[in-house]
Design a protein around this motif. Structure first.
Motif, short mmCIF file in Angstrom:
data_model
loop_
_atom_site.label_atom_id
_atom_site.label_comp_id
_atom_site.label_asym_id
_atom_site.label_seq_id
_atom_site.Cartn_x
_atom_site.Cartn_y
_atom_site.Cartn_z
N ALA A 188 1.00 -1.17 0.17
CA ALA A 188 0.02 0.01 -0.07
C ALA A 188 0.69 1.18 0.02
N VAL A 189 2.18 0.97 0.22
CA VAL A 189 2.92 2.30 0.32
C VAL A 189 3.18 3.06 -0.93
N ASP A 190 3.45 4.25 -1.03
CA ASP A 190 3.39 5.14 -2.30
C ASP A 190 4.79 5.05 -2.80
N ASN A 191 5.13 3.76 -3.29
CA ASN A 191 6.39 3.64 -3.96
C ASN A 191 6.10 2.44 -4.94
N GLU A 192 6.30 3.01 -6.25
CA GLU A 192 6.12 1.97 -7.29
C GLU A 192 6.70 0.68 -7.35
N ASP A 193 8.06 0.98 -7.17
CA ASP A 193 8.97 -0.30 -6.95
C ASP A 193 8.57 -1.30 -5.76
N ILE A 194 8.36 -0.73 -4.44
CA ILE A 194 8.00 -1.74 -3.62
C ILE A 194 6.69 -2.44 -3.87
N ALA A 195 5.41 -1.52 -4.37
CA ALA A 195 4.30 -2.18 -4.59
C ALA A 195 4.48 -3.29 -5.84
N LEU A 196 5.35 -2.90 -6.59
CA LEU A 196 5.51 -3.88 -7.72
C LEU A 196 6.20 -5.28 -7.07
N ALA A 197 7.09 -5.04 -6.21
CA ALA A 197 7.80 -6.49 -5.70
C ALA A 197 7.09 -7.05 -4.90
N THR A 198 5.93 -6.21 -4.05
CA THR A 198 5.15 -7.29 -3.14
C THR A 198 3.94 -7.77 -3.97
N CYS A 199 3.65 -7.34 -5.05
CA CYS A 199 2.79 -7.80 -6.18
C CYS A 199 3.35 -9.12 -6.59
N ASP A 200 4.71 -9.01 -7.02
CA ASP A 200 5.29 -10.12 -7.64
C ASP A 200 5.10 -11.43 -6.31
N LEU A 201 5.49 -10.99 -5.00
CA LEU A 201 5.57 -11.87 -4.01
C LEU A 201 4.22 -12.53 -3.80
N PHE A 202 3.10 -11.93 -3.97
CA PHE A 202 1.88 -12.40 -3.75
C PHE A 202 1.53 -13.26 -4.81
N GLN A 203 1.98 -13.00 -5.96
CA GLN A 203 1.93 -14.02 -7.10
C GLN A 203 2.55 -15.12 -7.10
N CYS A 204 3.86 -15.17 -6.59
CA CYS A 204 4.56 -16.25 -6.25
C CYS A 204 3.82 -17.20 -5.22
N ILE A 205 3.18 -16.60 -4.22
CA ILE A 205 2.65 -17.22 -3.20
C ILE A 205 1.38 -17.79 -3.88
N ASN A 206 0.62 -17.24 -4.54
CA ASN A 206 -0.56 -17.63 -5.02
C ASN A 206 -0.16 -19.07 -6.41
N ASP A 207 0.77 -18.92 -6.80
CA ASP A 207 1.17 -19.81 -7.73
C ASP A 207 1.56 -21.13 -6.83
N SER A 208 2.25 -21.04 -5.88
CA SER A 208 2.80 -22.22 -5.06
C SER A 208 1.53 -22.79 -4.39
N LEU A 209 0.53 -21.85 -3.84
CA LEU A 209 -0.50 -22.64 -3.15
C LEU A 209 -1.41 -23.26 -4.17
N THR A 210 -1.68 -22.89 -5.35
CA THR A 210 -2.55 -23.38 -6.44
C THR A 210 -2.06 -24.31 -7.19
N GLY A 211 -0.85 -24.53 -7.22
CA GLY A 211 -0.09 -25.41 -8.27
C GLY A 211 0.07 -24.63 -9.70
N GLY A 212 0.03 -23.29 -9.65
CA GLY A 212 0.63 -22.65 -10.70
C GLY A 212 1.95 -22.85 -11.19
N ASP A 213 2.98 -23.14 -10.34
CA ASP A 213 4.11 -23.53 -10.51
C ASP A 213 4.23 -24.72 -10.87
N ARG A 214 4.63 -25.26 -12.03
CA ARG A 214 4.58 -26.66 -12.53
C ARG A 214 5.66 -27.47 -12.22
N ARG A 215 6.68 -26.83 -11.60
CA ARG A 215 7.87 -27.67 -11.35
C ARG A 215 7.74 -28.70 -10.36
N PHE A 216 8.70 -29.65 -10.46
CA PHE A 216 8.71 -30.73 -9.75
C PHE A 216 9.55 -30.74 -8.36
#
Length: 920
Positions: free
Chosen positions: A230-258
């Motif tokens: 939520a902070v007013d910094n584009e880089d931090i917001a983008l990096a946190t968004c990427d973290l949430f995406q990594c978490i989502n992919d891991s929890l839903t099986g979106g990351d297909r690696r074995f």
């Protein structure tokens, strides 16, 4: 000895000295033999023998060099390979030594010395890697915990943790060594560099590891992560968004690696995923969230809520989001930045919200769900109208604009409600500039339908002209101009349906080009000028004027390369219009005559929309630099770059009819699109078949490696769709070129060519080439199955599986390859289930090939033991397909009388075999 001149005699003499322990004399003899020898095979033996001497003298560099020279002559010289392995191990090059002994064990799989060395080196490499990673992680921790350490060193240490976290070993060490509390301390510093490093390290740790991702969620907290985004910094917001995406992919099986043992963990992530969804919905309408944070929350919802595959029956996330968040998204669309007490937003926020609204609408499956969506929108907008509060009214109109830019069907239905259009027209006459701006934008978005445009032409054109002439606010002036442009283009490219007087649209376009070229204006205002041209370029006179205006074209191409990706759709529309790349159905002359007879309207083509005019415009655009702009546009990674925008890019005509350089560049741009998106969506209908020829042209040896690679990737995608496309690829004579690249030195190109071939082997023409005598095509595929590149292994094994299934003779031909049995064993023992499955299918095809001797040979080898172990395993959903194929192989062997059922009476899954016997 001095009188000898025969290298064989020197070699034999050297052997005697070596056996007697006289190593220096042996080296002397071998060296003389090398100088005299001209026979490559003899020379290889001498080098191999001298290598053994150097090993005795602990001269390991020379030993490795001589062994390599022997291997150059005979790549399967197991003695030379093992000697080089020994030398490399002593030199500390464990990875290279491991590869050599791995090749030794492939050639002689029962050699205990090789197997023991292989096990020992593997363990040493693992221990060394673990120790090295562990020490590096601890070193970074020590620097970060040292309060006296200077700022630059701490930042470097934090960034080094990011790199370590991207490797599985590093991520695990950081987690196990109590790294989460340390990263939380970095977050608390509030320093941008430290916060970014901590967030990116968390992203690396969460990537592809469900258990670790869940642990981090609970240790850090979803609310904490949202507050950082939520902070007013584009880089931090983008990096946190990427973290949430990594978490989502891991929890839903979106990351297909074995991930081995990690796959066996049974963890229910549904509560965590729901909590994340609720937190993101709260962020959408919260005043505490910055514009950048709100953009990323909306982006995450857009990527992860709607189904990626419409065949998936579960769209509960979309229904939940509509119930709990639709009004919040509409609130964002309704914000007026020029009014006080509004939500913080960026220039892109409201358009991203409109994209999300459209994705949610598109994800609904039945009429009751769509009715509910409409009712929620209707209730929200009606609830905002207040005759005594103009701010609430323009909020409602702006929210309606958001719907018109998203699910147009919903917005259009609401615009049709009594009084809405009249209110828009009335607001245009308001004294407040903010009212005029909102009303004009709403009129622009609502006049897409011809009926709405006709209403506004009747009731609002004079108002728009009046606003355009009188207002001193450039933002309102450009919007009024675009409104006039859209109304002027309401007849589309139908020459007989011009809305304004002759020459009026050209005047409007000239003004748009003037604003577009004014670099002193802000990007968002100039973007509206492109919007105006996107509408007006449906008129062929405007198209010709635009492509002749070099400064205007250059200005548009430069804007297409800017950070503001909301421009891309308007640019794509303008390019499509200027090159006539839109689909247009052919009308039968008989139907035209019938329509005229019945006094129905018949569309007329503008004289300047004929082929020769189109070709001239295309050449002008190529000269103006359209290719570089297109390349940047298709590379854009943004939710606003929709498949529709990609589809609209005018590449196919350029690739087919442009200049020589233009053809190559346009074909390359096509390859980029087809390589990363679904070709059926990017090139709908018959257009997909037109793409094949430009892609095949990129396989020419004169094209560079990147063009070869991306052309192969895109042809792989096309070949995987249907037989008609595969035949089209073969007709364009792509097969010899694809085969040529399978021998390429570059690993990525070789892999891409093999994957493409794997998708083509279902064609009879390709199978016949593999059946021909006197070629090594099949042998090459077999040998590729033991390459280090796992993707290459998978493609080669897949090709073999399909070929041996389609042509039984190829099962026998495969056995002409040396070490074919060992290679097959390695496939069915592979730790990657996909590769193991392909290997087992090949085994089944061989058993089913009507070659009884081959089947017998397989069952007399270690393959039977391997099949038995796999088939004996307990049922496991993660590996069930592998287990089932192994059992099917065993059943086939039973049918052939090569094994007996009694061997499987103690199987956990022996019902499988009993059922087979009962069926028989």
């Amino acid at each position: 000895m001095g009188e000898m001149a025969d290298p064989i005699q020197f070699k034999d003499e050297g052997n005697k000295h070596f056996q007697a322990g006289e190593v220096d004399k042996a080296i002397e003899c071998y060296t003389k033999a090398i100088k005299l020898c001209t026979d490559k095979k003899v020379l290889a033996v001498v080098y191999r023998n001298r290598s053994a001497c150097f090993l005795k003298k602990e001269s390991y560099t020379n030993a490795a060099s001589d062994a390599s020279k022997a291997i150059d002559v005979d790549a399967a010289d197991v003695k030379a390979l093992f000697r080089r392995c020994q030398a490399l191990e002593k030199l500390g090059k464990l990875d290279m030594a491991f590869k050599d002994v791995q090749r030794c064990s492939t050639i002689e799989p029962k050699n205990k010395t090789f197997l023991e060395t292989l096990r020992r080196l593997g363990a040493e490499i693992q221990a060394k890697t673990t120790f090295s990673t562990d020490s590096r992680v601890q070193n970074m921790f020590d620097i970060l915990l040292d309060e006296e350490m200077d700022k630059d060193k701490k930042e470097m240490a934090a960034n080094n943790l990011v790199v370590l976290a991207r490797e599985e070993a590093g991520a695990e060490r950081i987690f196990q060594n109590n790294g989460v509390p340390l990263l939380l301390d970095l977050l608390e510093t509030g320093k941008v560099e430290m916060v970014l490093a901590a967030i990116r390290t968390f992203a690396g740790m969460c990537t592809g590891h469900k258990a670790r991702a869940m642990a981090i969620i609970h240790l850090v907290g979803i609310d904490k992560l949202c507050s950082i985004m939520a902070v007013d910094n584009e880089d931090i917001a983008l990096a946190t968004c990427d973290l949430f995406q990594c978490i989502n992919d891991s929890l839903t099986g979106g990351d297909r690696r074995f991930y081995g043992k990690e796959e066996a963990l049974v963890l229910d992530a549904s509560k965590d995923l729901k909590s994340i969804l609720m937190a993101l919905l709260e962020m959408v309408a919260s005043k505490k969230v910055s514009g950048h944070g709100r953009d990323q929350a909306l982006n995450l919802l857009t990527r992860n809520v709607p189904r990626k595959d419409k065949k998936d029956p579960d769209h509960s996330k979309s229904l939940f989001t509509i119930d709990h968040g639709l009004k919040k998204i509409l609130k964002v669309c309704g914000q007026i930045p020029d009014l006080p007490d509004q939500l913080p937003m960026t220039e892109n926020t409201q358009l991203i919200a409109s994209v999300l609204l459209d994705k949610l609408w598109d994800d609904l499956r039945c009429d009751p769900e769509r009715d509910n969506y409409r009712e929620v929108c209707d209730e929200y907008i009606k609830g905002k109208f207040d005759p005594n509060d103009m701010d609430r009214n323009i909020h409602a109109i702006n929210a309606l604009s958001g719907l018109l830019q998203g699910p147009f069907e919903v917005g259009n239905q609401l615009v049709g409600r009594q009084g809405i259009m009249e209110m828009m027209v009335a607001l245009c006459g308001s004294e407040r500039e903010v009212d005029q701006m909102v009303a004009v934008e709403a009129l622009i978005h609502s006049s897409t339908k011809m009926s709405r445009a006709s209403f506004i032409i009747t009731n609002g054109v004079s108002l728009l002209k009046d606003i355009y002439k009188k207002t001193k606010n450039d933002k309102i002036k450009i919007r009024a101009l675009v409104g006039l442009c859209k109304l002027g283009s309401a007849g589309g490219d139908d020459y007989s349906m011009r809305q304004f007087a002759e020459g009026s649209t050209e005047k409007l376009a000239k003004q748009c080009r003037k604003w577009l070229c004014n670099s002193a204006m802000d990007t968002r205002t100039r973007k509206w000028a492109i919007e105006g041209l996107a509408y007006l370029t449906q008129d062929a006179d405007v198209k010709d004027d635009f492509v002749e205006d070099d400064p205007a074209m250059k200005a548009m191409f430069d804007l297409a390369k800017s950070k503001d990706k909301t421009i891309l759709y308007a640019v794509a529309c303008t390019l499509v219009n200027c090159t006539n790349s839109y689909e247009k159905k052919d009308i039968m002359p008989e139907l035209v005559q019938l329509a005229k007879f019945s006094k129905q309207h018949v569309p007329e083509q503008h004289p300047k929309d004929k082929k020769d005019f189109i070709q001239k415009r295309v050449k002008r655009m190529l000269k103006g630099g359209v290719i570089s702009a297109l390349t940047v546009m298709v590379k854009a990674d943004n939710v606003l770059l929709t498949d529709q925008t990609k589809e609209m890019l005018a590449l196919i005509p350029l690739a087919l009819e442009g200049s020589a350089i233009g053809k190559v560049r346009a074909a390359h741009a096509l390859a980029k699109i087809a390589a990363v998106s679904n070709p059926e969506i990017a090139f709908p209908g018959e257009r997909i078949y037109e793409v094949v020829r430009p892609l095949v042209s990129l396989l020419h040896p004169e094209r560079d490696g990147v063009q070869n690679y991306e052309a192969l990737l895109s042809l792989t995608n096309l070949a995987g769709l249907n037989d008609k496309l595969r035949v089209k690829i073969l007709k364009e004579k792509a097969l010899p070129e694809i085969e040529q690249y399978m021998f390429e030195d570059h690993d990525h190109i070789r892999q891409a060519a093999t994957e493409c071939m794997c998708n083509l082997v279902t064609c009879k023409e390709v199978q016949d080439r593999y059946l021909e005598d006197g070629n090594d095509r099949l042998k090459l595929l077999v040998l590729m199955c033991v390459e280090d590149n796992e993707k290459l292994q998978r493609a080669a094994a897949g090709g073999l599986a399909m070929l041996t299934a389609a042509q039984k003779k190829l099962c026998t031909k495969m056995t002409l390859t040396l070490q074919w049995m060992e290679i097959l064993q390695r496939l069915i023992l592979h730790d990657q289930p996909q590769i193991q499955h392909r290997g087992l299918v090949i085994v089944y095809n061989m058993l089913n090939s009507d070659d009884n001797e081959l089947a017998k040979k397989l069952m007399e080898s270690e393959i039977l033991e391997i099949l038995t172990v796999i088939g004996k395993a307990m049922d496991n959903p993660k590996r069930q397909i592998v287990i089932d194929v192994a059992r099917t192989c065993l059943v086939k062997a039973m049918d052939l009388g090569l094994i007996k059922f009694s061997n499987f009476s103690d199987y956990p899954g022996n019902y499988f075999f009993k059922r087979h016997l009962t069926t028989n």
